[in-house]
Design an enzyme around this catalytic site. Structure first.
Site, PDB file in Angstrom:
ATOM      1  CB  THR A   1       4.974   6.552   2.973  1.00 26.00           C
ATOM      2  OG1 THR A   1       4.277   6.534   1.737  1.00 26.00           O
ATOM      3  CG2 THR A   1       5.618   7.901   3.188  1.00 26.00           C
TER       4      THR A   1
ATOM      5  N   GLY B   1       0.821  -1.200   0.000  1.00 26.40           N
ATOM      6  CA  GLY B   1       0.000   0.000   0.000  1.00 26.40           C
ATOM      7  C   GLY B   1       0.858   1.255   0.000  1.00 26.40           C
ATOM      8  CB  CYS B   2       0.211   4.619  -1.356  1.00 27.94           C
ATOM      9  SG  CYS B   2      -1.437   4.944  -0.708  1.00 27.94           S
ATOM     10  CE1 TYR B   3      -1.672   8.353   3.649  1.00 26.77           C
ATOM     11  CE2 TYR B   3      -3.506   6.832   3.413  1.00 26.77           C
ATOM     12  CZ  TYR B   3      -3.023   8.129   3.459  1.00 26.77           C
ATOM     13  OH  TYR B   3      -3.890   9.178   3.318  1.00 26.77           O
ATOM     14  CB  THR B   4       1.994   0.066   3.551  1.00 35.25           C
ATOM     15  OG1 THR B   4       0.587   0.092   3.531  1.00 35.25           O
ATOM     16  CG2 THR B   4       2.497  -1.001   4.464  1.00 35.25           C
TER      17      THR B   4
END
Lengths: 344, 344, 344, 344
Positions: free
Chosen positions: B158, B153-156
């Site tokens: 980061t 995931g994108c937040y992950t």
């Protein structure tokens, strides 16, 4: 007008123009908002629909019939889409309410033109002749007695306010006018659509409906009345990555030699008694009008063309603000009531 | 790897991550895009779905079965939502394709955790143990042999890229970590919803899903593996009025006295062989990463806390870019292939 | 052209067009960037000036003389403002470098016109006749032999690409043309000014320099050459709250009855060998061109007018991208080299 | 309070907070704006400095001495930067005016702390003990008698309003508090700087001054008074691509088990008599507060932390609006006067 507040309702209260209208009405010293409607059956509180109104207006949005609306309110504002307005106007008027309709349903005089541009048969065409077009800067004296006011379109108001003085005074030719208009995205409404998603609009600029926008015949109708001869305009709208604001850049041919100064003077004279029109020497920007009921105008002359520039907030002067001007006139109040920015 | 291009397909080609993936694949010297899918039955040309791709990719989006996809492509990228991916993965793998899944379906090891956070029973839970989590900076050596890669995931990504070096090195405590993350709106997808309309997002800033976002358990799972002990984070995402970019501001407790310089040095060492991670002395801004596959990191120490700041483009390094890194590793190519910004 | 990379320098490397140029050159297989300049004396690293370039280009910006530049580079790109370019061009050419000038200094043929519009006497007027105007879509064959190329203005390119086919083919009248152009803010440069602050531009839209913009005589000069008769345009630019992109909405009078389809066909024919021009059936939006070297065009016919719509990225196709096209032509490379979006 | 309007002046009238202050004062029934100042010597009309004020306020901005200001106005608002305010306060007070200072000069009790954080010696330190900190929600009873009110900082107000009820009630620990704050760009002022250009801010998000912002000691001072024990906060501000609005996401440790509902109830009780604070069940967004004097608050509990979220308009509730609350209290008017959104 008595000292008492006039009871008002907003039919179709969940969109952007309705929110703006409620923002003005909530502070208006002569209005008491008594009913809001939505097609939703869960009766949401208006603050859950429009969070900015929390603490300013304590009402639920209900699914009400025209009769129920007319029982609650002396004046009903219609923020419904075209088609939906003409479905309730007869019942509202019959029940004794007066109506300010923000949709397009009663703006065009000719039901055939309506049918052509809106792809709908008009179900209340007999009432069109008695409807007043609600642009106070042009028709201030006709609005007070009206039972049904057709509030102008946002692009329409911008264009008409820019051109009416020059057409009325015979300064420009009535044909070959080009209106290159640019609007913030709130003009496209609050129904979720791909084209108005943030990531589609942001950092983008595009024209749409070139020469094919529904405000084009409305502009031509009203301006032809002003000019007393047929006016034709080529209208090109654009969608701009900002919330609010319309800028119209309008190109016309002078009927005789004309300076920019003389043209601005003509505008100033025409709007001498119109507190919401500001004629500028400099070029108008939309941001100076956002959140206000002002329309800013100026004129340039270049390359043999008269260039008129007009800016306003599409949700206020282009929709909710002019609706409140109309409300004030209908109820016998000063036109500026409810607009603290001009002392009202 | 042979000189021949690898045939690839994108299943679910109409969203923002798919568009970004196609932008990279269209210029990738080792990929040949052979199929695109949509649930629509009118087979739109990809340039009508994504105008920026006109002249770069000449394919229609078709409604294809997994079998048809596997016939056309050696590697299939899934840009479908969670739930939809696990519905096609078994058939794709059975038909001989390899899969890079951009959805969440195969990221969590424990199907019970998946069911709790995604409110769906996992229909292919037996395959979870053999799935590789596709974050090359951590698991570079495991990806080449994988048949199914779960793209992070994108937040992950980061958060993990920011914290992995400090947890692996024991510089910070594994508990009490606060991740205050801010994302551009493309992360919310391209399906029309009220909350992602331009006029709702623009000029607005709000948190959502405080402590309740689905990337929180994914972050904890991967970081617990890194730290070799349970890691817990409080994750608060915010929606920012911009298209692309995630900034995570992360607050952790140092396990022992630590300077910002030492922490940055630890990051630099950890990522010495990772061409897409840039460790900065200054504070990262999302804009410097937009359109690239870079993740920018820095560390500050203040008030007894270690503050790690991480920025990346959620559609590239947070989705499509890392998917292409995974593609490169699976097909035996240099990890940077297709990324001209780093010489690939 | 040999296989060796051509050494290139960018003079005036701190602005937005320079950043974009360096972004392209850093990935260009035929260019080696060897020198960057600034008037600052502290020699900042390019990554501190343009954070997006970190890890892509490892050079400092130095305060170099023309002679030093010519020693380091075969081709020098000038991203200096008008006035500053003509101050260094003679020395650069004398020292053997070739020059692509992104400023306006060598675009106008007549030094009197330059003096009138730029309020400066031209100090190198004798060189104007031998300068090539660097718009490859019109002058592709003349650029290869040039020592000095005048890169076109951003508004100019947009307008010329839109109108050249219709004027060359005699489809429209050469006079009375109205160009209503809208630009993102990067076109206004990177020097801090009140008018380009975020809070002035954001949520605002305004025209500026109505009929008085310096690109107006440049447009007229080039299009008059194309039409073989005097062309006059009324040019009105607007500042739009977005980073990048120009949209021009152009109104012209057909010379004879013309359909939109025929006009689009004329454009398609004219640009059959121009890989960076896309002729669309739909209406162009700037966002589909951002970050690419494409110019998107279409035509509508309405109310007796031909309406041409053109969109491009002012920093790429309007500045840095066309500069690299010119570089490619000068050095004997395929025009698309360095543009992976079209296979270069 | 008499019925007469109080004469007021704004010193330093060209910035964004001053514009907002004038917007409120121009509609305020109890204020008459009699003087505006600027360091410019050309005495620009306020409508040329702030176009939105055209037609609302007809004054020029003059270069006036403190004595001249005090002759014209009973109350002087200082919108000057820190350093400049303390240079005029003594003369203004000596001349009989009362002062609301929007700068930081009189906010900190300890001149040594001022000198440390503002890198300036305080030239009027003797007056600090008699200055009242102008946050009516905390110090409503002390403001009426004040001659000099130090208007709070924008981040400060946001944070204090969020935390004061929980610290006063002993619900949270006074140490280890993390304030992750995000602000629109108007907070950075109107002086042209590279960092606040549109193309630098737009589509970007970054932190700045991590643990090093000047509002941090101000927050700690006021909250320590509230808590009656030392409070320490780690304050991290971020710059967001929007005009106006601050969102603070605040993480604290509960002093004892606490539910989100109980915490919200504590806030509601604390602000029962504060008309400008709205305690929400849902998550606050900045947009619902823009253009109003509201501060929206809520609380969540997650992962063992109390998360307080606070939103307000930095130019109104964070600057000009609270200044007018202070003006109302000083002049004996109801605190809501001049705020039609709450009936004032």
């Amino acid at each position: 007008m008595s000292d008492a507040r006039t009871t008002v309702a907003v039919h179709g209260a969940t969109g952007y123009a309705a929110r703006e209208l409620l923002t003005i009405l909530a502070r208006h010293p002569g209005a008491e908002v008594t009913a809001l409607t939505t097609r939703r059956d869960d009766a949401p509180h208006v603050a859950d629909v429009h969070p900015s109104l929390r603490g300013r207006l304590d009402l639920h949005c209900e699914n009400l019939s025209p009769q129920q609306l007319a029982e609650r309110a002396e004046i009903v504002f219609l923020c419904t889409p075209h088609g939906a307005s003409m479905a309730v106007v007869p019942a509202l008027l019959d029940a004794g309410a007066k109506v300010v309709d923000l949709s397009a349903d009663y703006r065009l005089n000719d039901p055939a033109v309506y049918a052509e541009w809106y792809k709908l048969d008009h179900v209340d065409a007999a009432r069109l002749p008695e409807t007043v077009y609600g642009l106070p800067e042009l028709l201030r004296t006709q609005i007070p007695g009206a039972r049904l006011v057709a509030n102008p379109g946002c692009y329409t108001s911008t264009t008409i306010l820019a051109l009416a003085p020059l057409l009325a005074g015979g300064y420009i030719e009535p044909t070959g006018i080009i209106v290159d208009a640019k609007s913030g995205t709130s003009g496209a409404g609050r129904n979720p659509k791909l084209g108005t998603l943030f990531c589609e609009v942001n950092e983008n600029l595009a024209a749409y409906a070139v020469g094919d926008h529904r405000h084009q015949p409305e502009i031509e109708q009203v301006l032809s009345d002003v000019a007393q001869k047929p006016v034709d305009v080529l209208f090109t709208p654009h969608l701009v990555p900002m919330d609010r604001g319309i800028l119209a850049t309008i190109y016309a041919t002078p009927a005789e030699p004309l300076t920019a100064e003389a043209a601005r003077e003509a505008l100033s004279m025409f709007y001498a008694n119109s507190p919401f029109v500001r004629v500028l020497d400099g070029l108008p920007g939309t941001k100076a009008t956002v959140g206000t009921n002002f329309c800013d105008l100026t004129v340039r002359v270049a390359k043999g063309k008269v260039v008129v520039l007009a800016a306003l907030d599409n949700l206020v002067k282009g929709a909710a603000g002019v609706a409140v001007q109309n409300f004030n006139l209908i109820t016998g109040r000063p036109e500026i009531t409810g607009f603290p920015e001009v002392g009202g």
